[in-house]
Scaffold this active site. Sequence first.
Site, PDB file in Angstrom:
ATOM      1  N   LYS A 197       0.846  -1.210   0.000  1.00 31.83           N
ATOM      2  CA  LYS A 197       0.000   0.000   0.000  1.00 31.83           C
ATOM      3  C   LYS A 197       0.874   1.250   0.000  1.00 31.83           C
ATOM      4  CE  LYS A 197      -0.476  -0.518   4.978  1.00 31.83           C
ATOM      5  NZ  LYS A 197      -0.945   0.297   6.079  1.00 31.83           N
ATOM      6  N   ARG A 230      -9.906   0.180  15.553  1.00 23.72           N
ATOM      7  CA  ARG A 230      -9.941   0.944  14.304  1.00 23.72           C
ATOM      8  C   ARG A 230     -11.010   0.305  13.421  1.00 23.72           C
ATOM      9  NH1 ARG A 230      -4.098   1.412  11.405  1.00 23.72           N
ATOM     10  NH2 ARG A 230      -4.830  -0.567  10.590  1.00 23.72           N
ATOM     11  N   TYR A 272      16.696  30.303   6.079  1.00 18.88           N
ATOM     12  CA  TYR A 272      15.635  31.150   6.639  1.00 18.88           C
ATOM     13  C   TYR A 272      15.778  31.273   8.149  1.00 18.88           C
ATOM     14  CZ  TYR A 272      12.961  30.741   2.270  1.00 18.88           C
ATOM     15  OH  TYR A 272      12.541  30.794   0.976  1.00 18.88           O
ATOM     16  N   MET A 274      12.216  24.529   1.221  1.00 18.07           N
ATOM     17  CA  MET A 274      11.437  23.646   0.351  1.00 18.07           C
ATOM     18  C   MET A 274      12.327  22.888  -0.628  1.00 18.07           C
ATOM     19  SD  MET A 274       8.200  24.501  -2.117  1.00 18.07           S
ATOM     20  CE  MET A 274       7.295  25.399  -0.903  1.00 18.07           C
TER      21      MET A 274
HETATM   22  C1  LIG Z   1      -4.200  -4.216   8.388  1.00 18.23           C
HETATM   23  C2  LIG Z   1      -2.716  -4.169   8.165  1.00 18.23           C
HETATM   24  N1  LIG Z   1      -2.036  -5.319   8.065  1.00 18.23           N
HETATM   25  C3  LIG Z   1      -0.700  -5.348   7.865  1.00 18.23           C
HETATM   26  C4  LIG Z   1       0.024  -4.179   7.756  1.00 18.23           C
HETATM   27  C5  LIG Z   1       1.522  -4.244   7.561  1.00 18.23           C
HETATM   28  O1  LIG Z   1       2.165  -3.738   8.699  1.00 18.23           O
HETATM   29  P1  LIG Z   1       3.750  -3.643   8.772  1.00 18.23           P
HETATM   30  O2  LIG Z   1       4.159  -2.666   7.745  1.00 18.23           O
HETATM   31  O3  LIG Z   1       3.996  -3.164  10.153  1.00 18.23           O
HETATM   32  O4  LIG Z   1       4.287  -5.016   8.510  1.00 18.23           O
HETATM   33  C6  LIG Z   1      -0.644  -2.962   7.859  1.00 18.23           C
HETATM   34  C7  LIG Z   1       0.114  -1.709   7.776  1.00 18.23           C
HETATM   35  O5  LIG Z   1      -0.081  -0.733   8.417  1.00 18.23           O
HETATM   36  C8  LIG Z   1      -2.048  -2.949   8.059  1.00 18.23           C
HETATM   37  O6  LIG Z   1      -2.725  -1.806   8.164  1.00 18.23           O
END
Ligand SMILES: Cc1ncc(COP(=O)(O)O)c(C=O)c1O
Length: 374
Positions: A38, A136, A265, A313
Site C-alpha cells: 500500500k 480501528r 531562513y 522547500m
Molecule cells: C491491516 C494491516 N495489516 C498489515 C500491515 C503491515 O504492517 P507492517 O508494515 O507493520 O508489517 C498494515 C500496515 O499498516 C495494516 O494496516
Amino acid sequence: MSAPERAVARVDLAAVGRNCEHLRSLLADGTRLCAVVKADGYGHGDVWCARAALEGGADWLAAATAPEAEELRRHGIRARILVMGALTREDARVALDSAADVVAWRPEFVALLDELARSDDVRANVHVKLDTGMGRLGTKDVDEARAVAAAIDASDRLELAGAMTHFATADEPGDDHFADQLERFRPFADELRDAHPGLVAHAANSAATYRDSAAHLDMVRCGIAIYGLDPFHADPAARGLEPALTLASYVAAVKRFEPGESAGYGRRWRAEEPTWVGTLPIGYGDGWRRGLTNNADVLVRGRRHPLVGTVSMDNITIDLGPETDVRPGDPAVLIGTDGDERILCEDVARRLDTINYEITCGLSPRVRRVHVRA
Ligand SMILES: Cc1ncc(COP(=O)(O)O)c(C=O)c1O
C-alpha cells in the site's frame, strides 16, 4: 560514478526479494506470506516492489485502497490481492472489478457487496475482520462478526475467504495487549476455519511475525520488513533485513563562511568558526522534513556532516568544516551508506520523533525513484 541528480531514491529490488525470502524462512511450511504494498509500496514503488516480493516468495499482496489494487492489476499482476481498507460503494465496485479480496465487518456492507457482485456479474472473496483491540476497523462484537460470516455464506456471489484482525502493539515487546488480542482472535478464527476448511486466518504484521510464531496462523501480512526497514525501529541488520531504499542528492554549491554568517531562513544557524558550507538541492518539497533543521547528518565523500540551518522547500545546507575537499557536483547520501558511514531511515525517524514508515511514505513524487537490482 553516476551524474549528480537533485533528489533520487534508489530502490534495490533484489533486497526486497531477499527480505521476502528471509521472512519466508521464519514461517512454517504452508504459512503464506502476504506482501503489503500500500501507499506506493511505502514510498518504494508499488508495482516494482510487488513483482520483487512475489519473486522473493510472497504468495499474496495487500493494498489499502481499491485504486491501489486496480493499479497492480493494470500492470498485469495476477497474484491474489487483499484490499484491507474501508471501502465506499464506488471503491467496493473498483475492488471487485479488480478481482481483489475485500474486508467486511458489517452485514450491511456484505449486502452491498452481494448487490455489486450481481450487477457486475463477478464473484468476490471476502474476509471478516474482528477488532480484537486495535480499535480501528472491524467489529468488536463476535456475534456481529458471525453474522457477517453468515451473510457471506448466504450469498452465492460471495466466498468467505478469510478471517483477520490487526495488532496494536506488536512492536512493543513485553506488553500484554498483544497476547490478549491473539487470545481473542484464535477461537473466532478456529470456529470459522472448522466450518470453512479453506479459510485463511491472518493477523500478524511484520513486528508480530518476528515476535511470536503463534501469531502466524495461515498467513502473515508484512509491509515494513519487506522493504528492509525494522518493525521495532532499531537496526534492520540485526533482524536479517536489508534496507532497499537509498536517498541521495548532490552538493550544488560550496561556500566559505566567516564567524557570525548564517545559513537559511530565520538565521537558525551561524558559523562559530571559519568553515565551509555545502548546499544540497533537496528540501521539504521532497519530503526531507523541516523538522530536520539543525537535526540531521548527510554523507559526502564517506564522511558525516551535520545539516545546519533551516530546511527549506528546495535546499538544505551542511557544515563541511574548516578544511574541505568537497566540491560542487559531489554526491551526497541522506539515507544509505557511503564508505564506512551509514545513515538508516530509522536514524532519521528518531530525529523527527516518528517511525521509519513515515519517512519513506513521505518522500514526495518530486524524488525520482530508480529501481535497480544490486
Ligand atoms: C491491516 C494491516 N495489516 C498489515 C500491515 C503491515 O504492517 P507492517 O508494515 O507493520 O508489517 C498494515 C500496515 O499498516 C495494516 O494496516
